[in-house]
Design an enzyme around this catalytic site. Structure first.
Site, PDB file in Angstrom:
ATOM      1  N   ASN A  30      -2.723   2.302   5.268  1.00 11.68           N
ATOM      2  CA  ASN A  30      -1.748   1.241   5.032  1.00 11.68           C
ATOM      3  C   ASN A  30      -1.588   0.522   6.367  1.00 11.68           C
ATOM      4  OD1 ASN A  30       0.510  -0.311   4.560  1.00 11.68           O
ATOM      5  ND2 ASN A  30       1.932   1.410   4.402  1.00 11.68           N
ATOM      6  N   GLY A  31      -1.787  -0.787   6.392  1.00 12.79           N
ATOM      7  CA  GLY A  31      -1.673  -1.535   7.651  1.00 12.79           C
ATOM      8  C   GLY A  31      -2.907  -2.380   7.869  1.00 12.79           C
TER       9      GLY A  31
ATOM     10  N   GLU B  51      11.026 -14.952  -8.202  1.00  8.71           N
ATOM     11  CA  GLU B  51      10.189 -13.784  -7.917  1.00  8.71           C
ATOM     12  C   GLU B  51       9.907 -12.922  -9.145  1.00  8.71           C
ATOM     13  OE1 GLU B  51      11.473 -10.848  -4.993  1.00  8.71           O
ATOM     14  OE2 GLU B  51      13.552 -11.181  -5.528  1.00  8.71           O
TER      15      GLU B  51
ATOM     16  N   TRP C 234      -2.661  -2.931  -1.712  1.00  7.68           N
ATOM     17  CA  TRP C 234      -2.191  -4.312  -1.847  1.00  7.68           C
ATOM     18  C   TRP C 234      -3.141  -5.125  -0.986  1.00  7.68           C
ATOM     19  CZ3 TRP C 234      -0.028  -8.362   1.033  1.00  7.68           C
ATOM     20  CH2 TRP C 234       0.724  -9.300   0.309  1.00  7.68           C
TER      21      TRP C 234
ATOM     22  N   ARG D 111       6.106  -0.522  -4.252  1.00 10.10           N
ATOM     23  CA  ARG D 111       5.662  -1.126  -2.991  1.00 10.10           C
ATOM     24  C   ARG D 111       4.699  -2.289  -3.225  1.00 10.10           C
ATOM     25  NH1 ARG D 111       6.556   2.264   1.394  1.00 10.10           N
ATOM     26  NH2 ARG D 111       4.755   1.494   2.528  1.00 10.10           N
TER      27      ARG D 111
ATOM     28  N   LYS E  28      15.726 -14.926  -6.739  1.00  8.98           N
ATOM     29  CA  LYS E  28      15.641 -13.900  -7.795  1.00  8.98           C
ATOM     30  C   LYS E  28      14.860 -14.432  -8.988  1.00  8.98           C
ATOM     31  CE  LYS E  28      16.375 -11.017  -6.204  1.00  8.98           C
ATOM     32  NZ  LYS E  28      16.879 -10.745  -4.880  1.00  8.98           N
TER      33      LYS E  28
ATOM     34  N   GLU F 240      19.778 -17.376  -3.054  1.00  6.12           N
ATOM     35  CA  GLU F 240      19.464 -16.045  -3.581  1.00  6.12           C
ATOM     36  C   GLU F 240      19.202 -16.104  -5.096  1.00  6.12           C
ATOM     37  OE1 GLU F 240      18.516 -13.420  -2.361  1.00  6.12           O
ATOM     38  OE2 GLU F 240      18.936 -11.859  -3.816  1.00  6.12           O
TER      39      GLU F 240
ATOM     40  N   LYS G  74       7.484  -4.476  -2.305  1.00  2.38           N
ATOM     41  CA  LYS G  74       8.888  -4.203  -1.992  1.00  2.38           C
ATOM     42  C   LYS G  74       9.150  -4.357  -0.504  1.00  2.38           C
ATOM     43  CE  LYS G  74      13.098  -2.679  -2.586  1.00  2.38           C
ATOM     44  NZ  LYS G  74      14.056  -3.748  -2.960  1.00  2.38           N
TER      45      LYS G  74
ATOM     46  N   CYS H 168       0.847  -1.188   0.000  1.00  2.00           N
ATOM     47  CA  CYS H 168       0.000   0.000   0.000  1.00  2.00           C
ATOM     48  C   CYS H 168       0.887   1.243   0.000  1.00  2.00           C
ATOM     49  CB  CYS H 168      -0.941   0.076   1.187  1.00  2.00           C
ATOM     50  SG  CYS H 168      -2.083  -1.278   1.287  1.00  2.00           S
TER      51      CYS H 168
ATOM     52  N   HIS I 243      20.468 -36.150  -1.056  1.00  2.00           N
ATOM     53  CA  HIS I 243      19.536 -36.555   0.000  1.00  2.00           C
ATOM     54  C   HIS I 243      18.085 -36.249  -0.349  1.00  2.00           C
ATOM     55  CE1 HIS I 243      22.847 -37.583   2.656  1.00  2.00           C
ATOM     56  NE2 HIS I 243      23.434 -36.486   2.230  1.00  2.00           N
TER      57      HIS I 243
HETATM   58  C1  AGP Z   1      14.053  -9.710  -2.408  1.00  2.00           C
HETATM   59  O1  AGP Z   1      14.267  -9.716  -3.750  1.00  2.00           O
HETATM   60  C2  AGP Z   1      12.719  -9.678  -1.910  1.00  2.00           C
HETATM   61  N1  AGP Z   1      11.834  -8.948  -2.663  1.00  2.00           N
HETATM   62  C3  AGP Z   1      12.460  -9.909  -0.432  1.00  2.00           C
HETATM   63  O2  AGP Z   1      12.850 -11.213  -0.173  1.00  2.00           O
HETATM   64  C4  AGP Z   1      13.107  -8.959   0.598  1.00  2.00           C
HETATM   65  O3  AGP Z   1      14.486  -9.139   0.624  1.00  2.00           O
HETATM   66  C5  AGP Z   1      12.488  -9.230   1.983  1.00  2.00           C
HETATM   67  O4  AGP Z   1      11.110  -8.953   1.923  1.00  2.00           O
HETATM   68  C6  AGP Z   1      13.138  -8.450   3.093  1.00  2.00           C
HETATM   69  O5  AGP Z   1      13.024  -7.081   2.899  1.00  2.00           O
HETATM   70  P1  AGP Z   1      13.872  -6.063   3.745  1.00  2.00           P
HETATM   71  O6  AGP Z   1      15.299  -6.270   3.386  1.00  2.00           O
HETATM   72  O7  AGP Z   1      13.379  -4.714   3.360  1.00  2.00           O
HETATM   73  O8  AGP Z   1      13.629  -6.375   5.191  1.00  2.00           O
END
Ligand code: AGP
Length: 609
Positions: free
Chosen positions: A100-101, A489, A74, A27, A486, A482, A604, A2, A505
């Site tokens: 927002n919240g 997502e 959102w 966001r 990437k 990671e 975000k 949001c 395993h």
């Molecule tokens: C990363 O590409 C993500 N979009 C997500 O995992 C992000 O790193 C996570 O939500 C943590 O966010 P922050 O670093 O703002 O706490």
């Protein structure tokens, strides 16, 4: 999650609110809307989907006025729809609220208001706010008082903005647990969830604290605490520039942020390294305290946790401190044990992630000290931690974290070297050797970025796959996690990362001629073991994409595709490996036609649990 924008001033209200919303798109959202005081009358516009839809509507039915609030939603309570989109209005349609919240007690409040005769249109928790305000105004309270009474009834976390026909030149705001800033330009005031929304106009901003509320008018700002005490505004210059929040010549912000990494590193070096010594000017912990820390508990989410997992190895290797990592969402609920010499480390780009913040609060409630590694130094975590280390990655807007990740790893590495030196456990020669390797990174990163065409070709192959496996060991096991994060997502290809040793395993069962396996095997102690993993995958017909040190002919011959990185020390290789993994995800997503800066369902900064 949001986004809120509010504006009062002489500029075109539609344009300011629209540009503000666009700057908050990162966001994450699924609908958008705005409410404007249009010649004394409350008028709203809403659209499901992209902000462009709202813009189309405004072209047909423009809004005129000088006071307005806007929102990107959102969805949490109720599907994305016109009815559930913000702003929400009271029954008489003369009060509008954006939020927002989450109001945790909304069901109880809603039942009470329905009993009182208020009619609800949406499924949202937010709608209780305008009805509560109306109720208090009907009871004879002025809008200011009605706003505060409403705030005192809602439980949970929020950033809020409201406008009313009764006070048509006033925008109310409040913050508890979700970020909100107030900003000023030339004879104009704004509120927003984050700084990019105000950058084009504002030169100064106030980062509100929890439990503060107030209002902006054409003339100024008033801030109060919930008991009514007036708060003196602390204006700070807006240091982010328009270029920082725009994609410039790049197709997407994510790509721009990937390319910024060598510059980020050079910026961090300027602040941290001086004549082979490492400095943390912003760190409030003294050397005596740091030398006594016996255990470090790292808690973070997503990419930040992956960085923390590499950091854990640095702390053990260079600072000789026992360290562990956990998802914040697990750590906060598992009653972690800690002794007096334990330090809790939170890692977060935004400093607003709900779970990591809750982890910080949990640690403090248990009388543990907290150090946070943060990119946003005006964030809630920055305020609530005992000490902070600034990542200095610059504003990161792309939902997929790139430059913040490498800045996290880099700062964790510097911190480990720093503590190791304080404790006299890291020989000066070793520190110098690692530092020399670190200082050479920007040029090596640039050379990888130059070779992006090769990665584009691999992306063309990957784009038609449904599953991908990433394997790495020790320092590059988190790189595998990671890389997989990437890819999934932004391209929506299912991807999983595993520690190479775990492959046999279970995950090996997934390999077939349709499941590519990314083998992270730079030079170093574990390279041989990664070759074994490669063979295991190859014998099951898996297509091999390897990430190797330049000139590693042996692995090249065995691979279907390979990406080379310049030679470097094994412990710092994740900082180079990150770049081809980011580019591979980026180009694969592009080849699949995905909107990489706005991946579906993601936000975000995840500010709700
Ligand atoms: C990363 O590409 C993500 N979009 C997500 O995992 C992000 O790193 C996570 O939500 C943590 O966010 P922050 O670093 O703002 O706490």
């Amino acid at each position: 999650m949001c986004g809120i924008v509010g504006y009062i001033g002489p500029k075109s209200i539609e344009s300011v609110l629209l540009v503000g919303l666009q700057k908050l798109e990162y966001r994450g959202y699924d609908s958008a809307g705005m409410a404007v005081m249009n010649s004394g009358e409350m008028v709203t516009r809403k659209a499901v989907g992209k902000i462009a839809e709202l813009e189309k509507q405004l072209k047909n039915q423009p809004l005129i006025g000088n006071t307005g609030i806007a929102h990107t939603r959102w969805a949490t309570h109720g599907e994305p729809s016109m009815i559930n989109a913000h702003p929400h209005l009271n029954s008489q349609r003369n009060i509008a609220v954006v939020h927002n919240g989450i109001f945790e007690n909304y069901a109880k409040l809603k039942a009470e208001l329905i009993d009182d005769g208020f009619v609800f249109l949406s499924e949202t928790d937010t709608e209780v706010a305008p009805h509560l305000m109306e109720k208090y105004i009907e009871e004879g309270f002025a809008p200011d008082e009605a706003f505060v009474r409403m705030l005192k009834r809602v439980e949970g976390q929020y950033a809020l903005a409201a406008i009313t026909e009764k006070e048509e030149r006033k925008i109310y705001f409040a913050r508890k647990g979700s970020p909100l800033i107030v900003a000023r330009g030339n004879n104009e005031f704004l509120i927003a969830s984050d700084i990019p929304a105000v950058v084009p106009i504002a030169h100064e901003a106030i980062y509100l604290d929890d439990n503060q509320w107030g209002y902006i008018t054409e003339k100024g700002i008033s801030i109060f605490d919930l008991s009514g005490g007036e708060v003196t505004p602390q204006w700070e210059p807006v240091s982010v520039s328009v270029e920082d929040v725009e994609k410039g010549d790049f197709e997407y912000l994510m790509l721009k942020e990937i390319y910024e990494q060598p510059d980020v590193f050079e910026r961090v070096f300027k602040q941290r390294v001086d004549d082979a010594f490492i400095h943390f000017p912003e760190l409030k912990f003294g050397k005596e305290y740091l030398a006594r820390v016996g255990r470090i508990l790292i808690q973070a989410c997503g990419t930040s946790l992956n960085a923390g997992m590499i950091g854990r190895m640095y702390l053990e290797q260079y600072a000789h401190i026992s360290a562990e990592t956990d998802y914040s969402s697990e750590w906060r609920y598992r009653n972690p044990l800690a002794s007096g010499d334990s330090l809790v480390v939170g890692i977060s780009q935004s400093g607003e992630t709900a779970d990591t913040l809750a982890g910080v609060r949990e640690a403090k409630a248990k009388f543990m000290r907290v150090l946070s590694f943060l990119n946003n130094i005006n964030s809630t975590m920055a305020r609530e931690s005992d000490a902070m280390i600034h990542l200095m990655a610059g504003q990161e807007i792309g939902v997929a974290s790139t430059k913040a990740f490498t800045a996290q790893v880099l700062n964790l590495l510097f911190f480990s070297l720093y503590v190791g030196s304080i404790k006299w456990l890291l020989p000066a020669e070793e520190r110098r050797e690692v530092l020399n390797e670190i200082l050479a990174l920007p040029e090596k990163m640039r050379s990888i970025l130059k070779n992006h065409d090769r990665i584009k070709q691999i992306a063309e192959f990957l784009k038609d796959k449904n599953d991908t496996i990433f394997l790495g060991r020790t320092y590059n096991y988190p790189s595998a996690l990671e890389g997989a994060l990437k890819l999934k997502e932004i391209s929506y290809i299912h991807a999983s990362g595993y520690a190479g040793g775990e492959f046999k395993h279970g995950p090996l069962a997934l390999v077939s001629d349709n499941v590519p396996v990314v083998i992270i095997a730079p030079q170093g102690d574990i390279r041989g073991k990664m070759i074994s993993n490669l063979k295991e995958a190859q014998s099951r017909k898996g297509t091999i994409i390897s990430i190797i040190t330049e000139g590693d002919e042996e692995i090249k011959k065995e691979s279907d595709y390979y990406i080379e990185i310049p030679p470097c020390m094994e412990s710092i290789s994740p900082l180079l490996v990150a770049i081809p993994l980011q580019l591979l995800a980026y180009y694969t997503a592009i080849a699949r036609g995905c909107d990489v800066d706005r991946p579906r369902n993601l936000a975000k900064s995840v500010t709700v649990e």
